[in-house]
Design a protein around this motif. Structure first.
Motif, PDB file in Angstrom:
ATOM      1  N   LEU A   6      66.607  32.768  39.284  1.00 37.93           N
ATOM      2  CA  LEU A   6      67.097  34.111  38.972  1.00 37.93           C
ATOM      3  C   LEU A   6      67.989  34.109  37.724  1.00 37.93           C
ATOM      4  O   LEU A   6      68.045  35.076  36.979  1.00 37.93           O
ATOM      5  N   PHE A 240      73.879  46.824  40.382  1.00 36.81           N
ATOM      6  CA  PHE A 240      73.956  45.550  41.100  1.00 36.81           C
ATOM      7  C   PHE A 240      74.916  45.639  42.272  1.00 36.81           C
ATOM      8  O   PHE A 240      74.560  45.326  43.416  1.00 36.81           O
ATOM      9  N   VAL A 260      67.431  46.970  47.397  1.00 39.85           N
ATOM     10  CA  VAL A 260      67.000  45.743  46.710  1.00 39.85           C
ATOM     11  C   VAL A 260      66.515  46.085  45.295  1.00 39.85           C
ATOM     12  O   VAL A 260      66.847  45.391  44.317  1.00 39.85           O
ATOM     13  N   ALA A 261      65.770  47.183  45.184  1.00 36.97           N
ATOM     14  CA  ALA A 261      65.271  47.601  43.868  1.00 36.97           C
ATOM     15  C   ALA A 261      66.432  47.906  42.925  1.00 36.97           C
ATOM     16  O   ALA A 261      66.408  47.538  41.736  1.00 36.97           O
ATOM     17  N   THR A 263      69.443  46.634  43.074  1.00 33.75           N
ATOM     18  CA  THR A 263      70.081  45.354  42.708  1.00 33.75           C
ATOM     19  C   THR A 263      69.301  44.667  41.591  1.00 33.75           C
ATOM     20  O   THR A 263      69.881  44.180  40.604  1.00 33.75           O
ATOM     21  N   LEU A 264      67.976  44.617  41.768  1.00 35.83           N
ATOM     22  CA  LEU A 264      67.131  43.968  40.744  1.00 35.83           C
ATOM     23  C   LEU A 264      67.190  44.743  39.418  1.00 35.83           C
ATOM     24  O   LEU A 264      67.229  44.147  38.332  1.00 35.83           O
ATOM     25  N   LEU A 267      70.214  43.731  37.593  1.00 33.40           N
ATOM     26  CA  LEU A 267      70.054  42.457  36.876  1.00 33.40           C
ATOM     27  C   LEU A 267      69.258  42.670  35.588  1.00 33.40           C
ATOM     28  O   LEU A 267      69.593  42.119  34.523  1.00 33.40           O
ATOM     29  N   LEU A 268      68.200  43.479  35.707  1.00 34.80           N
ATOM     30  CA  LEU A 268      67.362  43.757  34.529  1.00 34.80           C
ATOM     31  C   LEU A 268      68.181  44.444  33.436  1.00 34.80           C
ATOM     32  O   LEU A 268      68.074  44.097  32.246  1.00 34.80           O
TER      33      LEU A 268
END
Lengths: 296, 128
Positions: A6, A240, A260-261, A263-264, A267-268
């Motif tokens: 990750l 996040f 979850v989406a 959070t991802l 990160l993106l």
């Protein structure tokens, strides 16, 4: 293993982007000797101001984070707005750079007639990107304010009968989102001022109209780049932390998937913010050098 | 990159002619010579003043004088534009002769003021 990937994959991606940017910049760089003296000076001025602004941005973020954490005794509410506040400092540097340069000199001065408008600089990919991410941040702050509980900094799920079942934070509610929106307004206003200054500053002597317009577009793109970086970084933190908190309190399939989406996506956004900071602005390349002198 | 030569204004701060008059005269010349066509927009006052390194009032006064002379018109939101019919309908042959004379004056090393004095002298001699 997965957690390691990750971090390794985005870092490798960033490194790759950095190398590609450096190679492209080196391959298309036009040497100062190929440019009129004033145009070369203009380019140097732009680079110096940009480096100072980026330094203020990064150092400002570090210093402000320390200050807000200390002054608020462990409840760093303003820390959520640190990227945008640091961006405001960097934008002030860009504004000063535009307001103090260039200065027409000599007893004989020539101006090429050109109709310059602020709206001409508020176009293009950088402007659209900055607008989109700023709108995205405003949306996230509003959604966060709606989803947060009464404290404005956590999210709570309640079971039947209003019994508290779970609370998690930090969550981007009003307490965090309010300062962020205020800082966003300040940063956007400063970008507008930079555009105004870049439009109304004196033209670079000996630069043909197209080169002069390119130099102004570069100034505008630098402002949009700083705003985009700061907004994406703020979005990254909101999504996040908000997504992580939501994951801890929601156990439904759909809500968990959304968390979850988010959070991802956070990160993106973090990775994209660094890509934005590395991405070059419009500049003088070999192919863009003027082929014809300006008629005076 | 465009290869089209741009229309420009040159200001001599040491000249006896006031800066606003220099700006006015050159813009009027561009309009009468057809370099600026009806509908063309003039730069925003602040931008042209910045390019020339003079006060905004200097350019604003030049624009006001041009407007009073019927050469341009200023509209809110649109800016200052060259007015239709503002040119003196100069015959192409006469315009070509004027340009040829200006080139000859440059080649002879005359300054702008000396060239204009020459024209004024010729006009006086012809009874104008």
């Amino acid at each position: 293993m997965a957690a390691g990937l990750l971090f390794v994959v985005p870092l490798f991606g960033l490194l790759l982007v950095g190398v590609v940017v450096l190679v492209v910049l080196a391959a298309t760089h036009s040497p100062d000797a190929a440019l009129p003296h004033e145009v070369a000076s203009a380019r140097r001025h732009g680079v110096v101001v940009s480096v100072v602004a980026t330094t203020v941005l990064l150092l400002g973020a570090v210093v402000l984070t320390g200050m807000t954490a200390r002054s608020l005794q462990g409840t760093p509410v303003l820390a959520a707005a640190v990227p945008l506040l640091a961006a405001a400092g960097a934008l002030v540097v860009l504004l000063v750079g535009e307001l103090t340069w260039p200065r027409p000199k000599g007893a004989t001065r020539t101006a090429v007639l050109s109709d310059r408008r602020v709206r001409d600089l508020a176009r293009g990919g950088w402007a659209v990107t900055a607008l989109l991410v700023s709108g995205g941040l405003a949306l996230v702050v509003v959604v966060g304010a709606v989803l947060a509980d009464g404290s404005g900094r956590t999210i709570t799920t309640t079971s039947v009968g209003n019994r508290v079942s779970a609370t998690a934070g930090p969550f981007p509610g009003v307490v965090y989102g309010g300062p962020q929106l205020a800082a966003l307004v300040i940063a956007v206003a400063l970008v507008a001022l930079v555009l105004w200054a870049a439009t109304n500053r004196a033209a670079v002597v000996t630069a043909d109209p197209a080169t002069d317009a390119l130099l102004r577009r570069s100034s505008a793109a630098r402002a949009f780049r700083i705003l985009t970086f700061a907004v994406l970084l703020t979005l990254a933190a909101d999504l996040f932390y908000g997504g992580s908190a939501a994951q801890r309190v929601h156990d439904g399939a759909f809500a968990s998937a959304v968390a979850v989406a988010a959070t991802l996506a956070g990160l993106l956004c973090g990775v994209l913010s660094l890509v934005a900071l590395l991405f070059p602005v419009p500049r003088l390349t070999r192919s863009a050098l003027p082929q014809h002198p300006v008629r005076v | 990159m465009t290869a089209t030569p741009a229309v420009s204004v040159t200001l001599d701060l040491l000249a006896a002619t006031p800066p606003y008059e220099q700006v006015r005269a050159q813009l009027a010349g561009h309009i009468r010579a057809g370099a600026l066509q009806p509908g063309d927009k003039l730069p925003v006052v602040r931008a042209l003043a910045a390019d020339l390194g003079v006060a905004t009032n200097t350019v604003a006064r030049a624009y006001r004088e041009l407007e009073a002379g019927g050469l341009v018109t200023t509209r809110r939101r649109v800016g200052t534009i060259v007015q239709a019919g503002s040119g003196s309908e100069v015959e192409p042959a006469l315009l070509a002769q004027a340009k040829a004379f200006a080139r000859s004056a440059r080649v002879a090393g005359l300054s702008d003021d000396e060239t204009i004095d020459l024209v004024r002298g010729a006009l006086s001699a012809s009874g104008g």
